[in-house]
Design a protein around this motif. Structure first.
Motif, PDB file in Angstrom:
ATOM      1  N   ASN A   6       0.814  -1.225   0.000  1.00  0.00           N
ATOM      2  CA  ASN A   6       0.000   0.000   0.000  1.00  0.00           C
ATOM      3  C   ASN A   6       0.840   1.264   0.000  1.00  0.00           C
ATOM      4  OD1 ASN A   6      -2.517  -1.152  -0.168  1.00  0.00           O
ATOM      5  ND2 ASN A   6      -2.747  -1.370   2.057  1.00  0.00           N
ATOM      6  N   LYS A   7       2.103   1.136   0.399  1.00  0.00           N
ATOM      7  CA  LYS A   7       2.984   2.307   0.417  1.00  0.00           C
ATOM      8  C   LYS A   7       3.485   2.667  -0.975  1.00  0.00           C
ATOM      9  CE  LYS A   7       4.722   1.283   5.082  1.00  0.00           C
ATOM     10  NZ  LYS A   7       5.918   0.861   5.856  1.00  0.00           N
ATOM     11  N   LEU A   8       3.371   1.704  -1.908  1.00  0.00           N
ATOM     12  CA  LEU A   8       3.858   1.963  -3.273  1.00  0.00           C
ATOM     13  C   LEU A   8       2.976   2.989  -3.976  1.00  0.00           C
ATOM     14  CD1 LEU A   8       4.565  -1.700  -4.465  1.00  0.00           C
ATOM     15  CD2 LEU A   8       6.260  -0.013  -3.747  1.00  0.00           C
ATOM     16  N   ASP A   9       3.623   3.966  -4.586  1.00  0.00           N
ATOM     17  CA  ASP A   9       2.885   4.965  -5.364  1.00  0.00           C
ATOM     18  C   ASP A   9       2.869   4.496  -6.816  1.00  0.00           C
ATOM     19  OD1 ASP A   9       1.710   7.092  -6.584  1.00  0.00           O
ATOM     20  OD2 ASP A   9       3.155   8.600  -5.912  1.00  0.00           O
ATOM     21  N   THR A  10       1.836   3.749  -7.182  1.00  0.00           N
ATOM     22  CA  THR A  10       1.784   3.168  -8.526  1.00  0.00           C
ATOM     23  C   THR A  10       1.465   4.188  -9.604  1.00  0.00           C
ATOM     24  OG1 THR A  10      -0.546   2.607  -8.214  1.00  0.00           O
ATOM     25  CG2 THR A  10       1.073   0.933  -7.614  1.00  0.00           C
ATOM     26  N   LEU A  11       1.068   5.386  -9.206  1.00  0.00           N
ATOM     27  CA  LEU A  11       0.735   6.423 -10.193  1.00  0.00           C
ATOM     28  C   LEU A  11       1.863   7.437 -10.359  1.00  0.00           C
ATOM     29  CD1 LEU A  11      -2.979   7.101  -9.169  1.00  0.00           C
ATOM     30  CD2 LEU A  11      -2.123   5.616 -10.968  1.00  0.00           C
ATOM     31  N   LYS A  12       2.957   7.255  -9.618  1.00  0.00           N
ATOM     32  CA  LYS A  12       4.051   8.217  -9.646  1.00  0.00           C
ATOM     33  C   LYS A  12       4.672   8.322 -11.040  1.00  0.00           C
ATOM     34  CE  LYS A  12       8.384   9.360  -7.295  1.00  0.00           C
ATOM     35  NZ  LYS A  12       9.341   8.941  -6.242  1.00  0.00           N
TER      36      LYS A  12
END
Length: 383
Positions: A6-12
């Motif tokens: 959940n900490k991953l920013d997949t939209l970055k």
């Protein structure tokens, strides 16, 4: 694990679409692992890219009547993005028969933020988009589907009004007419079928003849073998166009001047193309795809005779009279010139070369016999 993920920013990094690429990677691996199983949920993306590059789904409604895991929609959006189009101008509609695959499609689109009207059900018996008129249709229907209806079912279905009813033994022409019925006035469709549909007789011949006489078939592309993970056969890409009349259209900010092509069909043979992939498969390279799509778009437009030429073993622009003369067969090899390489062989030179090669082989054979006899003699066993 959930907390960490959940900490991953997949939209970055939108350019890389990390989660989407990972999902697509595993879908592809799963399809390969299926081997000769059904594998109908996944169409290799090089094929989808070719379809997108030919029909150019820049804006409007896109429909897939057998959408599998949704790969057609994903690649369409990538095509629009790659050509600096606006994805907000695209709306997506699809239907899938298999429940598990339907879930794969919804997940595939959801993780990419693609809003789509994907519905579950049998497209023939429970059409979920009866009133839809799509601007673009991309599909890979099940090949040669038998028993898709009984003798008394779907005999007066509006999707084949004006045509013969597709036979119960094979759904290929049922899919073709379903696709045609969903096209808007200017709609274009690109879909894959087994090669048998190109020359099938009886009812299918009657349907194919009418499609040609109505000017709906625009291009036929025979593809290389080993593109699919579930079968190694060569298959065909059909392009249907509901409006082959002369007109001026804006495509993604570019003005296109289309000529009248109602009495013509363009044939391609890509069987000698493709590059190795995953050891025992092939895929269409970007150069392969661009060669076909660029040729196709040049042929469509005004001034085509200055930009297009029939190329042996690659393409041929046929008239409806040509097609009629071939019994309304759509087999590309009946039109595209075949180069007889045997005629280019200098037989006298070839015989001399073979004579030298055989002389060397026979001489080596004699030496081997002598050495073998000597070896056995040394062992006390005369030959």
């Amino acid at each position: 694990m959930l907390d960490e993920i959940n900490k991953l920013d997949t939209l970055k990094d939108e350019e890389n679409d990390i989660i989407g690429r990972v999902y697509e990677f595993f879908l592809g691996k799963f399809a390969i692992a299926e081997g000769k199983g059904k594998g109908e949920f996944y169409t290799p993306k090089s094929i989808v890219n070719l379809i997108a590059e030919m029909i150019e789904p820049y804006d409007g409604k896109i429909y897939d009547p057998c959408c599998g895991s949704g790969g057609m929609f994903v690649q369409s959006m990538k095509f629009v993005k790659a050509h600096h189009g606006n994805q907000k101008n695209i709306s997506v509609y699809g239907q899938e028969y298999t429940k598990t695959t339907y879930k794969l499609a919804r997940m595939n689109l959801a993780i990419r933020g693609i809003n789509a009207d994907i519905r579950l059900g049998d497209t023939f018996h429970n059409d979920q988009h009866k009133d839809l008129k799509a601007d673009y249709i991309m599909a890979n229907p099940p090949f040669n589907q038998s028993g898709w209806r009984t003798e008394n079912e779907l005999t007066s279905d509006p999707r084949w009004a004006g045509f013969d009813v597709p036979p119960t033994s094979n759904a290929n022409y049922g899919w073709i007419l379903n696709i045609l019925s969903k096209l808007s006035t200017d709609g274009v469709a690109g879909f894959i079928l087994s090669n048998g549909a190109l020359s099938a007789d009886s009812t299918e011949l009657a349907i194919r003849r009418k499609l040609l006489e109505m000017g709906k078939v625009e291009a036929i592309v025979i593809l290389p073998r080993k593109l699919f993970y579930s079968t190694d056969i060569s298959v065909t890409l059909w392009i249907l166009n509901n409006n082959k009349k002369a007109r001026c259209v804006e495509k993604n900010g570019e003005e296109r001047h289309y000529r009248d092509r109602e009495k013509e069909v363009l044939f391609f043979d890509m069987r000698q193309m493709g590059v190795p992939y995953e050891k025992k498969y092939v895929e269409l390279s970007e150069a392969d795809r661009l060669k076909v799509s660029d040729t196709y778009h040049k042929w469509q437009q005004e001034g085509w005779k200055d930009n297009y030429v029939n190329v042996p073993e690659f393409c041929y622009a046929a008239s409806i009279k040509d097609v009629e003369g071939k019994g309304f067969s759509l087999v590309p090899s009946k039109y595209i010139e075949f180069v007889n390489r045997d005629e280019q062989v200098d037989y006298a030179t070839k015989i001399t070369e073979l004579q030298k090669e055989l002389s060397i082989i026979l001489a080596e054979e004699e030496q081997n016999k002598v050495q073998l006899k000597r070896l056995f003699a040394e062992l006390g066993a005369e030959l």
